[in-house]
Design a protein around this motif. Sequence first.
Motif, PDB file in Angstrom:
ATOM      1  N   UNK A  22       0.822  -1.208   0.000  1.00  0.00           N
ATOM      2  CA  UNK A  22       0.000   0.000   0.000  1.00  0.00           C
ATOM      3  C   UNK A  22       0.857   1.260   0.000  1.00  0.00           C
ATOM      4  N   UNK A  23       0.435   2.239  -0.785  1.00  0.00           N
ATOM      5  CA  UNK A  23       1.127   3.516  -0.886  1.00  0.00           C
ATOM      6  C   UNK A  23       0.341   4.563  -0.099  1.00  0.00           C
ATOM      7  N   UNK A  24       1.006   5.214   0.806  1.00  0.00           N
ATOM      8  CA  UNK A  24       0.464   6.365   1.536  1.00  0.00           C
ATOM      9  C   UNK A  24       1.177   7.599   1.021  1.00  0.00           C
ATOM     10  N   UNK A  25       0.431   8.622   0.667  1.00  0.00           N
ATOM     11  CA  UNK A  25       1.025   9.894   0.256  1.00  0.00           C
ATOM     12  C   UNK A  25       0.615  10.952   1.269  1.00  0.00           C
ATOM     13  N   UNK A  26       1.619  11.668   1.781  1.00  0.00           N
ATOM     14  CA  UNK A  26       1.375  12.703   2.760  1.00  0.00           C
ATOM     15  C   UNK A  26       1.427  14.086   2.124  1.00  0.00           C
ATOM     16  N   UNK A  27       0.526  14.954   2.548  1.00  0.00           N
ATOM     17  CA  UNK A  27       0.512  16.321   2.046  1.00  0.00           C
ATOM     18  C   UNK A  27      -0.902  16.771   1.739  1.00  0.00           C
ATOM     19  N   UNK A  28      -1.046  18.039   1.377  1.00  0.00           N
ATOM     20  CA  UNK A  28      -2.376  18.561   1.093  1.00  0.00           C
ATOM     21  C   UNK A  28      -2.425  19.589  -0.030  1.00  0.00           C
ATOM     22  N   UNK A  29      -1.333  19.721  -0.784  1.00  0.00           N
ATOM     23  CA  UNK A  29      -1.339  20.663  -1.904  1.00  0.00           C
ATOM     24  C   UNK A  29      -2.397  20.300  -2.933  1.00  0.00           C
ATOM     25  N   UNK A  30      -3.140  21.296  -3.372  1.00  0.00           N
ATOM     26  CA  UNK A  30      -4.332  21.025  -4.178  1.00  0.00           C
ATOM     27  C   UNK A  30      -4.031  20.811  -5.654  1.00  0.00           C
ATOM     28  N   UNK A  31      -2.988  21.444  -6.194  1.00  0.00           N
ATOM     29  CA  UNK A  31      -2.721  21.333  -7.628  1.00  0.00           C
ATOM     30  C   UNK A  31      -1.923  20.099  -7.990  1.00  0.00           C
ATOM     31  N   UNK A  32      -1.016  19.682  -7.096  1.00  0.00           N
ATOM     32  CA  UNK A  32      -0.123  18.574  -7.438  1.00  0.00           C
ATOM     33  C   UNK A  32      -0.264  17.387  -6.482  1.00  0.00           C
ATOM     34  N   UNK A  33      -0.206  17.640  -5.173  1.00  0.00           N
ATOM     35  CA  UNK A  33      -0.194  16.522  -4.232  1.00  0.00           C
ATOM     36  C   UNK A  33      -1.484  15.721  -4.304  1.00  0.00           C
ATOM     37  N   UNK A  34      -2.629  16.392  -4.266  1.00  0.00           N
ATOM     38  CA  UNK A  34      -3.889  15.645  -4.249  1.00  0.00           C
ATOM     39  C   UNK A  34      -4.139  14.950  -5.586  1.00  0.00           C
ATOM     40  N   UNK A  35      -3.578  15.485  -6.654  1.00  0.00           N
ATOM     41  CA  UNK A  35      -3.655  14.746  -7.924  1.00  0.00           C
ATOM     42  C   UNK A  35      -2.844  13.458  -7.838  1.00  0.00           C
ATOM     43  N   UNK A  36      -1.653  13.518  -7.225  1.00  0.00           N
ATOM     44  CA  UNK A  36      -0.847  12.304  -7.051  1.00  0.00           C
ATOM     45  C   UNK A  36      -1.563  11.299  -6.156  1.00  0.00           C
ATOM     46  N   UNK A  37      -2.250  11.800  -5.129  1.00  0.00           N
ATOM     47  CA  UNK A  37      -3.037  10.909  -4.268  1.00  0.00           C
ATOM     48  C   UNK A  37      -4.082  10.182  -5.112  1.00  0.00           C
TER      49      UNK A  37
END
Length: 276
Positions: free
Chosen positions: A166-181
């Motif tokens: 399982x991959x966990x991605x940490x962060x909350x940036x709306x343009x890039x991080x949440x797209x990666x999530x």
Amino acid sequence: MAVHPASHRPVRIGVQLAPQHATYAQLRDAVLRAEDLGVDVVFTWDHFFPLTEPLDGPHFEAWTVLGAWAEQTERIEFGPLVNCSSYRNPDLQADMARTVDHISARSSGVGRLVFGTGSGWAERDYDGYGYPFGTVGSRLDALAEDLPRIRRRWEALNPAPTRRIPILIGGQGERKTLRLVAQHADIWHTFTRFDDLPRKIGVLHAWCAREGRDAAEIELSTGFSIRGFGPLLDGGGVEALHELGFRLLVPTVDGPDYDLAVVEPLLEWRDRVNGV
């Protein structure tokens, strides 16, 4: 108000054991006590120096700690919260994670590693170890390039991982991080303040729709320091997080004592909510 579709998921309680201001014996004792208490997931962090005073205090490296935990524990899932993708070649990261996955399989044959990852932020780590710091944007762009390489390497390794790690991605940036999530994560971990969480969840759902991803596949996770933890529990905050769809709660506990007594009420709440 945006609410995440999570009714099918049980609540899980994690703890982040900060690998600082302690001996390794104290850290080892803490992870074993956490497992004995019934914690579901134990995390460390991926830094090279303490994050709190004294900043020149004792500190241990993440992935060697994780290899030890893989051998020392029997039941818990565990991982970095989060691995800094800038510090290691992505194919090497994949191989390290696969190896720790196998170490942790023990008698069950199924590994327990959660591959928590992110783009990095602690400039002191970069400067102290000779990595180029870049910008928030450049580090996120690098993470976006690294994640497909990591997944391809897992497919190519012999032996393969024992399970789909399982991959966990940490962060909350709306343009890039949440797209990666939306593209890659099984778990999204955020430190977003409570009043902004519904909006962030809405942004994640929008990215999932654009990427053709079912948002219900992503487990929501959040963390908080021990100082913010009592009011969260006593004031109904955990119920509010639960209503929003959060199913993994992760307080951070610091060395040298690693006082886990504060985790016990969360475990009792978990069992009530899960009907245990």
